[in-house]
Design a protein around this motif. Structure first.
Motif, PDB file in Angstrom:
ATOM      1  N   SER A  86      49.263  55.037  40.633  1.00  0.00           N
ATOM      2  CA  SER A  86      49.136  53.941  41.601  1.00  0.00           C
ATOM      3  C   SER A  86      50.476  53.269  41.873  1.00  0.00           C
ATOM      4  CB  SER A  86      48.127  52.900  41.112  1.00  0.00           C
ATOM      5  OG  SER A  86      48.703  52.094  40.100  1.00  0.00           O
ATOM      6  N   PHE A  87      51.484  53.588  41.060  1.00  0.00           N
ATOM      7  CA  PHE A  87      52.775  52.952  41.348  1.00  0.00           C
ATOM      8  C   PHE A  87      53.978  53.915  41.255  1.00  0.00           C
ATOM      9  CE2 PHE A  87      51.691  51.732  36.980  1.00  0.00           C
ATOM     10  CZ  PHE A  87      52.858  51.822  36.252  1.00  0.00           C
ATOM     11  N   ILE A  88      53.690  55.184  41.563  1.00  0.00           N
ATOM     12  CA  ILE A  88      54.806  56.123  41.795  1.00  0.00           C
ATOM     13  C   ILE A  88      54.937  56.215  43.317  1.00  0.00           C
ATOM     14  CG2 ILE A  88      55.592  58.521  41.624  1.00  0.00           C
ATOM     15  CD1 ILE A  88      54.143  58.714  38.962  1.00  0.00           C
TER      16      ILE A  88
ATOM     17  N   ILE B 235      49.274  44.456  45.076  1.00  0.00           N
ATOM     18  CA  ILE B 235      48.208  44.389  44.075  1.00  0.00           C
ATOM     19  C   ILE B 235      48.728  44.744  42.683  1.00  0.00           C
ATOM     20  CG2 ILE B 235      45.874  45.164  43.515  1.00  0.00           C
ATOM     21  CD1 ILE B 235      45.696  45.920  46.505  1.00  0.00           C
ATOM     22  N   GLY B 236      49.031  46.014  42.455  1.00  0.00           N
ATOM     23  CA  GLY B 236      49.595  46.395  41.154  1.00  0.00           C
ATOM     24  C   GLY B 236      51.093  46.152  41.180  1.00  0.00           C
ATOM     25  N   HIS B 237      51.868  47.161  40.755  1.00  0.00           N
ATOM     26  CA  HIS B 237      53.323  47.019  40.813  1.00  0.00           C
ATOM     27  C   HIS B 237      53.809  47.399  42.213  1.00  0.00           C
ATOM     28  CE1 HIS B 237      53.436  46.279  36.586  1.00  0.00           C
ATOM     29  NE2 HIS B 237      52.907  47.444  36.279  1.00  0.00           N
ATOM     30  N   SER B 238      54.643  46.541  42.789  1.00  0.00           N
ATOM     31  CA  SER B 238      55.200  46.824  44.122  1.00  0.00           C
ATOM     32  C   SER B 238      56.202  47.978  44.003  1.00  0.00           C
ATOM     33  CB  SER B 238      55.914  45.573  44.643  1.00  0.00           C
ATOM     34  OG  SER B 238      57.107  45.408  43.914  1.00  0.00           O
TER      35      SER B 238
ATOM     36  N   ALA C  81      48.190  36.680  36.598  1.00  0.00           N
ATOM     37  CA  ALA C  81      47.424  37.940  36.582  1.00  0.00           C
ATOM     38  C   ALA C  81      47.648  38.713  35.290  1.00  0.00           C
ATOM     39  CB  ALA C  81      47.802  38.795  37.781  1.00  0.00           C
ATOM     40  N   MET C  82      48.863  38.589  34.719  1.00  0.00           N
ATOM     41  CA  MET C  82      49.127  39.294  33.460  1.00  0.00           C
ATOM     42  C   MET C  82      48.452  38.568  32.297  1.00  0.00           C
ATOM     43  SD  MET C  82      50.221  42.045  32.372  1.00  0.00           S
ATOM     44  CE  MET C  82      51.233  43.226  33.201  1.00  0.00           C
ATOM     45  N   LEU C  83      47.983  37.322  32.536  1.00  0.00           N
ATOM     46  CA  LEU C  83      47.269  36.578  31.488  1.00  0.00           C
ATOM     47  C   LEU C  83      45.753  36.771  31.602  1.00  0.00           C
ATOM     48  CD1 LEU C  83      49.317  33.255  31.546  1.00  0.00           C
ATOM     49  CD2 LEU C  83      49.156  34.838  29.630  1.00  0.00           C
TER      50      LEU C  83
ATOM     51  N   PRO D  74      43.316  45.994  28.086  1.00  0.00           N
ATOM     52  CA  PRO D  74      44.273  46.774  27.291  1.00  0.00           C
ATOM     53  C   PRO D  74      45.710  46.658  27.808  1.00  0.00           C
ATOM     54  CG  PRO D  74      42.275  48.038  27.665  1.00  0.00           C
ATOM     55  CD  PRO D  74      42.161  46.815  28.514  1.00  0.00           C
ATOM     56  N   THR D  75      45.893  46.656  29.146  1.00  0.00           N
ATOM     57  CA  THR D  75      47.255  46.544  29.698  1.00  0.00           C
ATOM     58  C   THR D  75      47.845  45.171  29.368  1.00  0.00           C
ATOM     59  OG1 THR D  75      46.684  48.047  31.503  1.00  0.00           O
ATOM     60  CG2 THR D  75      48.629  46.672  31.838  1.00  0.00           C
ATOM     61  N   ARG D  76      46.990  44.128  29.446  1.00  0.00           N
ATOM     62  CA  ARG D  76      47.495  42.782  29.151  1.00  0.00           C
ATOM     63  C   ARG D  76      47.873  42.644  27.674  1.00  0.00           C
ATOM     64  NH1 ARG D  76      42.762  39.438  30.757  1.00  0.00           N
ATOM     65  NH2 ARG D  76      41.687  41.345  31.346  1.00  0.00           N
ATOM     66  N   ILE D  77      47.002  43.200  26.805  1.00  0.00           N
ATOM     67  CA  ILE D  77      47.313  43.120  25.367  1.00  0.00           C
ATOM     68  C   ILE D  77      48.573  43.935  25.072  1.00  0.00           C
ATOM     69  CG2 ILE D  77      46.507  43.750  23.050  1.00  0.00           C
ATOM     70  CD1 ILE D  77      43.716  42.953  23.898  1.00  0.00           C
ATOM     71  N   PHE D  78      48.678  45.106  25.745  1.00  0.00           N
ATOM     72  CA  PHE D  78      49.898  45.921  25.593  1.00  0.00           C
ATOM     73  C   PHE D  78      51.113  45.071  25.950  1.00  0.00           C
ATOM     74  CE2 PHE D  78      53.026  47.934  28.394  1.00  0.00           C
ATOM     75  CZ  PHE D  78      53.694  48.731  27.476  1.00  0.00           C
ATOM     76  N   HIS D  79      51.053  44.394  27.120  1.00  0.00           N
ATOM     77  CA  HIS D  79      52.222  43.661  27.590  1.00  0.00           C
ATOM     78  C   HIS D  79      52.646  42.564  26.629  1.00  0.00           C
ATOM     79  CE1 HIS D  79      54.495  40.572  29.793  1.00  0.00           C
ATOM     80  NE2 HIS D  79      55.113  41.626  30.269  1.00  0.00           N
TER      81      HIS D  79
ATOM     82  N   LEU E  64      66.549  40.942  34.374  1.00  0.00           N
ATOM     83  CA  LEU E  64      66.153  41.292  35.744  1.00  0.00           C
ATOM     84  C   LEU E  64      64.647  41.038  35.921  1.00  0.00           C
ATOM     85  CD1 LEU E  64      67.783  42.646  38.069  1.00  0.00           C
ATOM     86  CD2 LEU E  64      66.692  44.793  37.408  1.00  0.00           C
ATOM     87  N   HIS E  65      63.879  41.436  34.895  1.00  0.00           N
ATOM     88  CA  HIS E  65      62.423  41.251  34.889  1.00  0.00           C
ATOM     89  C   HIS E  65      62.079  39.756  35.029  1.00  0.00           C
ATOM     90  CE1 HIS E  65      58.354  42.304  33.898  1.00  0.00           C
ATOM     91  NE2 HIS E  65      58.344  41.737  32.724  1.00  0.00           N
ATOM     92  N   ALA E  66      62.758  38.934  34.207  1.00  0.00           N
ATOM     93  CA  ALA E  66      62.496  37.488  34.236  1.00  0.00           C
ATOM     94  C   ALA E  66      62.926  36.900  35.576  1.00  0.00           C
ATOM     95  CB  ALA E  66      63.243  36.819  33.080  1.00  0.00           C
TER      96      ALA E  66
ATOM     97  N   ASN F 157      52.481  33.686  41.919  1.00  0.00           N
ATOM     98  CA  ASN F 157      52.474  33.649  40.459  1.00  0.00           C
ATOM     99  C   ASN F 157      51.969  34.965  39.874  1.00  0.00           C
ATOM    100  OD1 ASN F 157      52.235  33.142  37.778  1.00  0.00           O
ATOM    101  ND2 ASN F 157      50.798  31.430  37.973  1.00  0.00           N
ATOM    102  N   LEU F 158      52.911  35.818  39.442  1.00  0.00           N
ATOM    103  CA  LEU F 158      52.536  37.112  38.871  1.00  0.00           C
ATOM    104  C   LEU F 158      52.058  36.959  37.425  1.00  0.00           C
ATOM    105  CD1 LEU F 158      55.541  39.299  40.117  1.00  0.00           C
ATOM    106  CD2 LEU F 158      53.286  39.126  41.143  1.00  0.00           C
ATOM    107  N   VAL F 159      52.540  35.898  36.756  1.00  0.00           N
ATOM    108  CA  VAL F 159      52.245  35.739  35.326  1.00  0.00           C
ATOM    109  C   VAL F 159      50.751  35.507  35.089  1.00  0.00           C
ATOM    110  CG1 VAL F 159      52.844  34.463  33.229  1.00  0.00           C
ATOM    111  CG2 VAL F 159      54.549  34.814  34.989  1.00  0.00           C
TER     112      VAL F 159
ATOM    113  N   ASP G 117      43.334  38.829  36.898  1.00  0.00           N
ATOM    114  CA  ASP G 117      42.882  38.862  38.303  1.00  0.00           C
ATOM    115  C   ASP G 117      43.944  38.385  39.294  1.00  0.00           C
ATOM    116  OD1 ASP G 117      40.414  39.657  37.341  1.00  0.00           O
ATOM    117  OD2 ASP G 117      39.692  37.590  37.168  1.00  0.00           O
ATOM    118  N   LYS G 118      43.846  38.936  40.506  1.00  0.00           N
ATOM    119  CA  LYS G 118      44.647  38.431  41.629  1.00  0.00           C
ATOM    120  C   LYS G 118      43.684  38.065  42.752  1.00  0.00           C
ATOM    121  CE  LYS G 118      49.130  40.631  40.988  1.00  0.00           C
ATOM    122  NZ  LYS G 118      50.129  41.573  41.473  1.00  0.00           N
ATOM    123  N   THR G 119      44.026  37.020  43.498  1.00  0.00           N
ATOM    124  CA  THR G 119      43.207  36.643  44.639  1.00  0.00           C
ATOM    125  C   THR G 119      43.891  37.168  45.898  1.00  0.00           C
ATOM    126  OG1 THR G 119      42.557  34.690  43.429  1.00  0.00           O
ATOM    127  CG2 THR G 119      42.083  34.685  45.776  1.00  0.00           C
TER     128      THR G 119
END
Ligand code: HEM
Length: 227
Positions: free
Chosen positions: A73-75, A95-98, A180-182, A15-20, A162-164, A176-178, A185-187
């Motif tokens: 998890s990211f506040i 892991i999530g947002h730094s 994981a957004m696709l 759902p988060t990926r589809i949202f993004h 700024l995001h880009a 490569n953060l992209v 998963d992250k290793t």
């Protein structure tokens, strides 16, 4: 040198990926139709309602979604951000947002919400007016229209640049953060709990999205018909 085992962890639930990626498509659609104006404004409204639906969904998903999509998890406390900037981050910050990424995520969500919110009470004084303009004073409509058309969009563009830039910066550092957004998963070299991303949680997301879409549809029906 010790051999560290690698752990594949689901960070971004579906759902988060589809949202993004839906948000990306709609914001591009908004920028194009807003620039074209004229009859393209019909689609500007449709994209705007879609973005509002997505943002409402993300606000709820930030409370009940997968572990790493939850706002909790990211506040970060200011001291955590300072420590992170001084290079004293913790493993879970990767892991999530730094602590830095989180700031830009909240800023983007807030600026997008204000952009859509002011759109609802903006009026081009030619052919198109947001559905809630008749509920506020003319002065408020004037201020909102000015913000929406002349200030908010540039603020948003700045944040997107700024995001880009941040994503490219990490890519140059072989991070490569992209990906994981696709694929989600992250290793990692540390074992961390994953985000829940099963059929039940995805169906819950669908129900939340449907409820948000219904609310936004209702908002769109509040428009006074033009004669
Ligand atoms: C209109 C353009 C864009 C908007 C409005 C946007 C917005 C966002 C938002 C709100 C988040 C937070 C996601 C969440 O927690 O729900 C995010 C994260 C992310 N976005 Fe975008 N984004 C855009 C374009 C892009 C593009 C073009 C890419 C890559 C090609 C990208 C890659 C990412 C990545 C990798 C993350 C996760 C960052 C992290 O690991 O902390 N975004 N974006």
């Amino acid at each position: 040198m010790s051999q560290k085992s690698l752990n594949k962890v689901r960070v971004w639930d579906l759902p988060t990926r589809i949202f993004h990626w839906s948000l990306v498509a709609c914001v591009i659609g908004l920028a194009i139709t807003g620039t074209l104006g004229g009859s393209a404004m019909v689609w500007h409204f449709r994209f705007g309602y879609s973005v509002l639906t997505l943002l409402l969904f993300r606000l709820v998903w930030g409370l009940v979604g997968g572990r790493w999509s939850r706002f909790g998890s990211f506040i970060y406390a200011p001291q955590t951000v300072i420590n992170y900037l001084k290079g004293r981050g913790k493993p879970e910050h990767g892991i999530g947002h730094s602590p830095i990424g989180a700031g830009s995520v909240f800023a983007m969500l807030a600026v997008l919400l204000v952009q859509v919110g002011t759109g609802l009470i903006s009026d081009d004084e030619i052919a198109f007016a947001g559905p809630l303009t008749h509920l506020v004073s003319n002065a408020t409509v004037g201020l909102s229209t000015n913000y929406h058309a002349n200030i908010g969009k540039w603020l948003l563009l700045g944040l997107l640049l700024l995001h880009a830039t941040a994503i490219l910066f990490y890519l140059r550092r072989k991070h490569n953060l992209v990906g994981a957004m696709l694929h989600g998963d992250k290793t990692l070299v540390v074992a961390m709990p994953p985000s829940r991303d099963d059929t039940a949680s995805r169906l819950t997301a669908l129900l939340i999205l449907a409820a948000c879409a219904a609310l936004v549809y209702w908002i769109s029906t509040l428009a006074v018909p033009a004669f």
